[in-house]
Design a protein around this motif. Structure first.
Motif, mmCIF file in Angstrom:
data_model
loop_
_atom_site.group_PDB
_atom_site.id
_atom_site.type_symbol
_atom_site.label_atom_id
_atom_site.label_comp_id
_atom_site.label_asym_id
_atom_site.label_seq_id
_atom_site.Cartn_x
_atom_site.Cartn_y
_atom_site.Cartn_z
ATOM 1 N N ALA C 139 0.802 -1.226 -0.104
ATOM 2 C CA ALA C 139 0.007 0.068 0.109
ATOM 3 C C ALA C 139 0.833 1.107 0.080
ATOM 4 N N ARG C 140 1.881 1.141 0.753
ATOM 5 C CA ARG C 140 2.613 2.351 0.950
ATOM 6 C C ARG C 140 3.562 2.656 -0.178
ATOM 7 N N THR C 141 3.709 1.681 -1.231
ATOM 8 C CA THR C 141 4.727 1.897 -1.936
ATOM 9 C C THR C 141 3.821 1.791 -3.610
ATOM 10 N N MET C 142 2.688 2.164 -3.621
ATOM 11 C CA MET C 142 1.782 2.141 -4.727
ATOM 12 C C MET C 142 2.097 3.114 -5.775
ATOM 13 N N ARG C 143 2.592 4.288 -5.418
ATOM 14 C CA ARG C 143 3.038 5.349 -6.415
ATOM 15 C C ARG C 143 4.181 4.991 -6.842
ATOM 16 N N TRP C 144 5.274 4.427 -6.049
ATOM 17 C CA TRP C 144 6.508 4.030 -6.678
ATOM 18 C C TRP C 144 6.407 2.681 -7.521
ATOM 19 N N SER C 145 5.805 1.699 -7.050
ATOM 20 C CA SER C 145 5.581 0.656 -7.796
ATOM 21 C C SER C 145 4.867 0.958 -9.259
ATOM 22 N N VAL C 190 15.327 -7.117 -15.273
ATOM 23 C CA VAL C 190 14.528 -6.307 -15.267
ATOM 24 C C VAL C 190 12.983 -6.511 -15.388
ATOM 25 N N TYR C 191 12.854 -7.311 -16.184
ATOM 26 C CA TYR C 191 11.418 -7.998 -16.254
ATOM 27 C C TYR C 191 11.119 -8.565 -14.826
ATOM 28 N N ILE C 192 11.790 -9.305 -14.520
ATOM 29 C CA ILE C 192 11.213 -10.078 -13.188
ATOM 30 C C ILE C 192 11.244 -9.253 -12.047
ATOM 31 N N VAL C 193 12.046 -7.974 -11.804
ATOM 32 C CA VAL C 193 11.869 -7.057 -10.871
ATOM 33 C C VAL C 193 10.517 -6.360 -11.284
ATOM 34 N N ALA C 194 10.259 -5.978 -12.548
ATOM 35 C CA ALA C 194 8.935 -5.289 -12.753
ATOM 36 C C ALA C 194 7.919 -6.137 -12.488
ATOM 37 N N ASN C 195 7.878 -7.431 -12.784
ATOM 38 C CA ASN C 195 6.778 -8.304 -12.299
ATOM 39 C C ASN C 195 6.536 -8.344 -10.695
ATOM 40 N N LEU C 196 7.583 -8.471 -10.107
ATOM 41 C CA LEU C 196 7.424 -8.451 -8.662
ATOM 42 C C LEU C 196 6.808 -7.051 -8.288
ATOM 43 N N LEU C 197 7.036 -5.989 -8.654
ATOM 44 C CA LEU C 197 6.348 -4.788 -8.205
ATOM 45 C C LEU C 197 4.833 -4.647 -8.926
ATOM 46 N N LEU C 198 4.849 -5.294 -9.949
ATOM 47 C CA LEU C 198 3.479 -5.475 -10.602
ATOM 48 C C LEU C 198 2.610 -6.315 -9.448
ATOM 49 N N GLY C 199 3.363 -7.219 -8.985
ATOM 50 C CA GLY C 199 2.517 -8.197 -8.079
ATOM 51 C C GLY C 199 2.266 -7.224 -6.932
ATOM 52 N N LEU C 200 3.168 -6.655 -6.272
ATOM 53 C CA LEU C 200 2.912 -5.697 -5.218
ATOM 54 C C LEU C 200 1.708 -4.746 -5.377
ATOM 55 N N HIS C 201 1.932 -4.209 -6.646
ATOM 56 C CA HIS C 201 0.817 -3.252 -7.175
ATOM 57 C C HIS C 201 -0.444 -3.813 -7.069
ATOM 58 N N ILE C 202 -0.522 -5.153 -7.749
ATOM 59 C CA ILE C 202 -1.804 -5.673 -7.708
ATOM 60 C C ILE C 202 -2.400 -6.002 -6.204
#
Lengths: 263, 639, 284
Positions: C139-145, C190-202
């Motif tokens: 929740a706290r990192t929505m803007r960054w993710s 980069v793809y893996i990191v982005a998807n982890l962030l996407l997971g957090l965002h979701i």
């Protein structure tokens, strides 16, 4: 058996709204752990006055957790570490000898600091004035038992109505949003049969005033976690639903005119 | 000695109010906007009055010292509100509520007022439900009731343990609506510091903005004081820290009579004092006595934990002494009984200063869930304050100052002896006589605010039609402002050595010892002397730091404590003069052989209304005789 | 004169700033002008984007078919030709893309304007720090993710749709492009990191949207969190498995078995010879 604590306080001192303010450090020695947090501040203030120093200003009144006057941030948490507790009901037995305690006022653009830990919460009154009532002229009411209200509905309305308007929800919200406060009043009134005639206009105008002072909700749930009355964020969802429904309704119905419905 | 005329309308008791409403002059709707009314205080009485007057079309200015009108101390009332609805069909009626209230007040209240209160009680519930107050309901959707002390019927409506909060929010919301509509102008964080008089009439007030320190005047056709009680004269009480006597006391100093100041209600169920730092006492609602049993060990100084004391070694002294009312005797009776057992050495707790209120039987009988639903928030509050779990160990309770039946004298119209000055709610000397029954304060506050004052004030305003309010530039306002400013400068200029709180604590200690639950000539005489000295010391040695021109909480407190010091003397004087015991006033010289209050109806069946004669000078007594036409005076018995 | 002096009231001294909102006559703009309206728009566009990432992930699971290249490329082709001849070539795809682009823009616009609003609502932070009681990391990192994912999407498009970030890019051969993209370890990371962030965002977004749309009910409230967690986990596991599979050699090298006809047809559509397409390498 009570015991004594020696504490170090870091308290936000600010002379007025225009002053920039800074933390002041104070020793609070020999604090009985049966004291409330405010009683501890009373003791510190008596000593400050004795030393010819300006006492720490803080809002407080009933000291039994219901008036909503008191409240500040203790170690980064509105109303301090005990869940479901206002600072007047927070007792020193929840602290340890030697603790450093940081005390800071609510921070929000809508709550300007008046002095030290005292802030103005006037926008809360503005939100209620926008529609947080049922228009019931004095003396025009029918018999109280003529409207049956199912117990679960009355209980849920009460859960929402328990809000004390202390502002901890705004203080805790990273966005400085007042959704929990606003939604609690909307839910209290919109759940009850008496509140139906003004249901849609109420949510629309209260939300509008709320948004003119406060931030928006990003569903952090911080407000619910620090609310001394345990008000649920389900009421925020209900407010959102009522707001969306109101927006999708016919304007004539919104006006609560002859075409208004009770649903 | 001049007699006071209460302007009680003639006729049979049950018809007085209806007749009076018809006989009272009206102000026509189109004329109402020509009138300016000031309401000081926004609790149940003030909030309801300001809202209703605004709704009727008057111009209203409302003042409160809190940051929002919603925070007035009515919000802390827990238990409930009485109304003679008889929804339970248990024999209740307007007449029974009237009778219970008169009897509960130990026959020291004005019959006509009390009957009106009982009549209006039912309308209050209707009004509050219409506003959306979430009263407790039964599964069928009907309103629920509980019973309270001093009554044998269930007539108390409640909203969990937060009835006062919900009623206060109802009034606040009605008030907010009028603020939005522009009929009421709200002044929060503003304290009334003087009443302005012209030609014997109240014409306005002088206030201090608590944030900027600015002193301003406000003019009106009528001033309504709804500023609550003065229990904080005892320093420790169940009142909010800000509750004070300043508005009514300054009106008293301008000529308003102060009636029955010695009638103080000591509430039996509060959390006992735990140390010298104690800043206030917390009430545990009287409703707890519905299910809790009060007891002390039969052996003096029994230090065993409560659950290790077998039933046979417990003294359920209320049930023993008052078999028919048991734990639900009126507050004054319950309080004195607790004092007696503690004074005799049966007290419980670390410093033996309490009695047990035990829920073990009720939890066994009804289950923990039911008890939790009825009193959950009270139990939580108790646990927070004491660190004990009341579901497991009995609560420890002791009486504490709670409510003041005395206040400014008012007639049947709720107008003081000063024309144009009205006093409502706890601030007036009220309908409760010498003792108030539980759940009746909310009833009186709302009756006064919603229904009585808005009707009776018209009679007075009608005489002022087309008279403009007195200009705030007039000499009277200027003089009052100056005297307020002088008072503030004086406090700031003393620069003494003692804090305001230290004086307040000392005053409270003296009052509690000598003018508390039991009083006697020697104690009261000593108290008068002590308070006089303390007052002089205050004015020569108090230390108020800071300035007037910003938020200065020490300065606020100093002004209030200065007034409490003068009030304390008047209370002792009144207590000393009333050579009888009645309700909350217990003179040790006047008691029955088994320790009950002994009234003297021949000599003291009157309201004692005191006129101010200068600080440190004894007040001048005016009497209003109480004529009981409809009830028979009897020794109260709850056995 | 009714009242006396009233110039310097405390109300004025303490008055907080009021945000004046323009009153749009157009209903939809007025609605979108409110924060709750914007949150509802974020929720609805969030649902669209969730649908997209889910379909995108599921579609890519064809990578694990025995005859993966053919299936994946045929799927790509199907997307381009679906609805013909009622729709022009790639018409359906552009409708999807239009919806996605609109959702993406609205989602970002609402997020940015709400963030600005929220910044104004707390101009001064807690000087003594703050401790969170409920808000989780997601929740706290929505803007960054969200911010990072947004930029990643641009790279992802450049890499696999436009091809300018992928030297081995062949238009119309998603299998080839994907394979050679993930063969580059930095890109895969980069793809893996982005998807982890996407997971957090979701994880936060898929729960949050229920609140924003007012969908709360004690009967299903506990499932909202489960739904968001399962959804986020599915997306992350599915998507992250692709580069890992490629790097681990579990996926066959592209054989361009899409068929000449399709490729020529494709080149024809573009008006270019397949051989001249940038970055095309024939492995035959």
């Amino acid at each position: 058996m009570s015991k004594n604590l020696n504490l170090t306080l870091r308290v936000w001192r600010q002379r007025g709204p225009a002053d920039s303010g800074a933390f002041g450090t104070y020793k609070a020695d020999g604090i009985n752990d049966d004291m409330s947090f405010l009683e501890m501040l009373d003791v510190v203030n008596e000593r400050l006055i004795g030393d010819g120093k300006d006492p720490i200003a803080f809002d407080h009144d009933c000291r039994e957790g219901i008036c909503g006057s008191c409240g500040f941030v203790i170690d980064g948490r509105p109303h301090g570490p005990q869940p479901g507790t206002t600072v007047c009901q927070l007792h020193m037995r929840h602290f340890n000898d030697g603790d450093d305690i940081t005390v800071e006022p609510w921070r929000a653009a809508a709550f300007p600091i008046i002095k030290d830990l005292v802030v103005s919460r006037a926008p809360f009154d503005k939100i209620i004035q926008a529609g947080g009532y049922i228009s019931a002229p004095t003396g025009a009411a029918r018999d109280a038992n003529s409207t049956l209200i199912p117990k679960p509905t009355a209980d849920l309305a009460f859960d929402a109505a328990a809000c004390i308007g202390c502002g901890a929800c705004v203080a805790a919200c990273p966005n400085g949003a007042a959704q929990l406060f606003t939604s609690a009043k909307i839910a209290h009134l919109n759940l009850l049969p008496q509140g139906q005639p003004e249901r849609w206009s109420r949510v629309t105008s209260m939300v509008e005033v709320m948004e003119s002072y406060f931030g928006s909700c990003t569903n952090y749930r911080e407000c619910e976690a620090v609310c001394p009355k345990g008000i649920s964020i389900d009421f925020i969802a209900k407010m959102n639903r009522d707001f969306l429904q109101a927006k999708f309704r016919d304007k004539k119905k919104l006006a609560g005119g002859p075409l208004g419905d009770a649903g | 000695m001049p007699e006071l005329n209460a302007s009680v309308p003639p006729g049979p008791l049950a018809e007085k109010w209806d007749n009076h409403k018809f006989d009272t002059k009206l102000v026509a709707p189109q004329n109402r906007r020509k009138f300016q009314i000031i309401v000081v205080g926004t609790g149940l009485a003030g909030g309801a009055a300001a809202a209703t007057l605004g709704e009727m079309g008057y111009n209203v200015k409302a003042f409160c010292f809190q940051d929002s009108p919603r925070r007035a101390h009515s919000i802390a009332a827990q238990g409930g509100i009485n109304a003679a609805k008889n929804y339970k069909s248990d024999g209740d009626s307007v007449h029974r509520l009237f009778y219970d209230t008169i009897k509960g007040g130990d026959y020291r209240a004005r019959e006509a007022n009390v009957h009106r209160l009982a009549e209006i009680s039912t309308q209050i519930i209707d009004q509050c439900v219409a506003q959306g107050v979430p009263f407790a309901r039964e599964y069928g959707g009907l309103l629920d009731n509980r019973s309270f002390g001093g009554a044998q019927v269930s007539r108390t409506f409640y909203a969990r343990g937060q009835t006062g909060q919900q009623l206060e929010l109802g009034a606040y919301q009605a008030l907010s609506r009028q603020v939005e509509l522009g009929s009421v102008k709200m002044y929060p964080r503003t304290e009334m510091l003087d009443l302005v008089m012209k030609d014997g009439r109240a014409v306005g007030i002088v206030v201090r903005d608590l944030v900027t320190g600015e002193i301003t005047s406000h003019s009106a056709h009528a001033v309504v004081l709804a500023t609550g009680g003065y229990g904080n004269v005892f320093f420790l009480s169940t009142n909010a820290k800000g509750s004070n006597v300043t508005a009514t006391w300054r009106a008293h100093k301008r000529g308003a009579y102060f009636a029955n100041p010695c009638y103080t209600q000591i509430h039996p169920t509060c959390i006992p004092v735990s140390g010298d730092y104690q800043s206030k006492l917390t009430l545990m609602s009287e409703s707890l006595r519905n299910d809790g049993r009060v007891w002390v060990p039969k052996a003096k100084g029994d230090k065993r934990p409560a659950n290790q004391i077998p039933d046979a070694e417990r003294d359920y002294y209320l049930e023993r002494r008052y078999p028919s009312f048991g734990n639900l005797v009126p507050r004054d009776v319950a309080s004195r009984a607790a004092k007696v057992v503690v004074d005799e050495g049966y007290g419980v707790g670390e410093i033996a200063n309490g009695v047990y209120l035990d829920f073990a039987d009720a939890i066994r009988r009804l289950g923990r869930a039911t008890i939790e639903q009825r009193y959950g928030n009270l139990f939580d509050m108790y646990a927070k304050i004491t660190g004990d779990n009341p579901y497991e160990v009995p609560m420890r309770i002791y009486p504490a100052v709670h409510y003041t039946m005395g206040g400014l004298w008012v007639d049947y119209n709720l107008m003081s002896n000063i024309p144009g000055l009205f006093v409502i709610g706890e601030a007036n000397f009220s309908d409760h006589g010498a003792n108030r029954l539980g759940a009746s304060a909310l009833m009186q506050g709302l009756a006064d605010g919603y229904f009585v004052l808005p009707t009776t004030i018209a009679g007075e305003l009608a005489t002022q039609l087309n008279q403009p309010p007195v200009s705030t530039d007039s000499a009277e306002f200027r003089a009052a402002e100056q005297s307020v400013k002088d008072g503030i400068s004086r406090l700031l200029g003393i620069k003494g050595s003692r804090t305001v709180d230290s004086f307040h604590r000392q005053l409270g200690k003296t009052m509690w010892e000598h003018c508390g639950m039991a009083r006697n000539t020697a104690g009261l005489t000593a108290a008068l002397k002590e308070i006089g000295q303390l007052r002089e010391e205050f004015w020569s040695d108090v230390r108020v730091l800071g300035e007037n021109e910003s938020l200065n909480q020490s300065l606020e407190k100093a002004g209030r404590v200065a007034d409490f010091l003068e009030l304390g003397e008047l209370m002792c004087q009144d207590a000393l003069h009333r050579e009888e015991s009645c309700g909350g006033h217990f003179r040790e010289e006047h008691q029955t052989p088994d320790g009950e209050a002994l009234r003297d109806d021949d000599n003291f069946a009157y309201v004692a209304a005191w006129e101010f004669a200068g600080a440190g000078r004894p007040g001048v007594l005016h009497k209003e005789d109480l004529n009981f036409e409809f009830v028979h005076l009897a020794q109260r018995s709850y056995k | 004169m009714l009242s006396g002096s009233a110039p310097r009231t405390s109300a004025a001294a303490q008055a907080p700033a009021v945000r004046q909102r323009r009153k749009h006559h157009l209903w939809v703009l007025y609605f979108y002008g409110s924060a709750i309206g914007k949150k509802a728009v974020m929720a609805v566009t969030g649902i669209v984007l969730l649908g997209f990432v889910l379909m995108h992930m599921v579609g890519n699971l064809k990578l694990y078919y025995p005859d993966a290249e053919r299936h994946l490329n045929a799927y790509g082709e199907w997307l381009r030709t679906f609805g013909e001849p009622a729709l022009p070539h790639t018409g359906f795809l552009w409708i999807l893309r239009g919806g996605l682009i609109l959702s993406f823009i609205l989602h970002i616009h609402a997020a940015v304007s709400l963030t600005l609003m929220n910044r104004q609502a707390r101009p001064i932070k807690y000087q003594g720090g703050r401790s969170y009681a409920a808000a989780d990391y997601a929740a706290r990192t929505m803007r960054w993710s969200g911010f990072i994912i947004g930029f990643y999407v641009l790279f992802h498009l450049a890499d696999l749709t436009w091809g300018n970030a992928n030297p081995d890019f062949i238009r119309g051969e998603p299998y080839n492009n994907l394979y050679y993209s993930f063969e580059r370890v930095p890109v895969a990371l980069v793809y893996i990191v982005a998807n982890l962030l996407l997971g957090l965002h979701i994880y936060h977004g898929a729960w949050s949207l229920f609140q924003s749309l007012g969908l709360a009910n004690p009967r299903f409230n506990q499932w909202r969190r489960t739904f968001a967690a399962v959804f986020a986990a599915a997306i992350v596991i599915g998507n992250v498995s692709f580069p890992i599979a490629v790097l681990a050699g579990a996926v066959d090298e592209p054989e361009h078995i899409t068929g000449e006809a399709r490729l020529i047809e494709h080149a024809h559509t573009l008006g270019t010879a397949a051989e001249t397409l940038p970055g095309v390498t024939f492995h035959a």
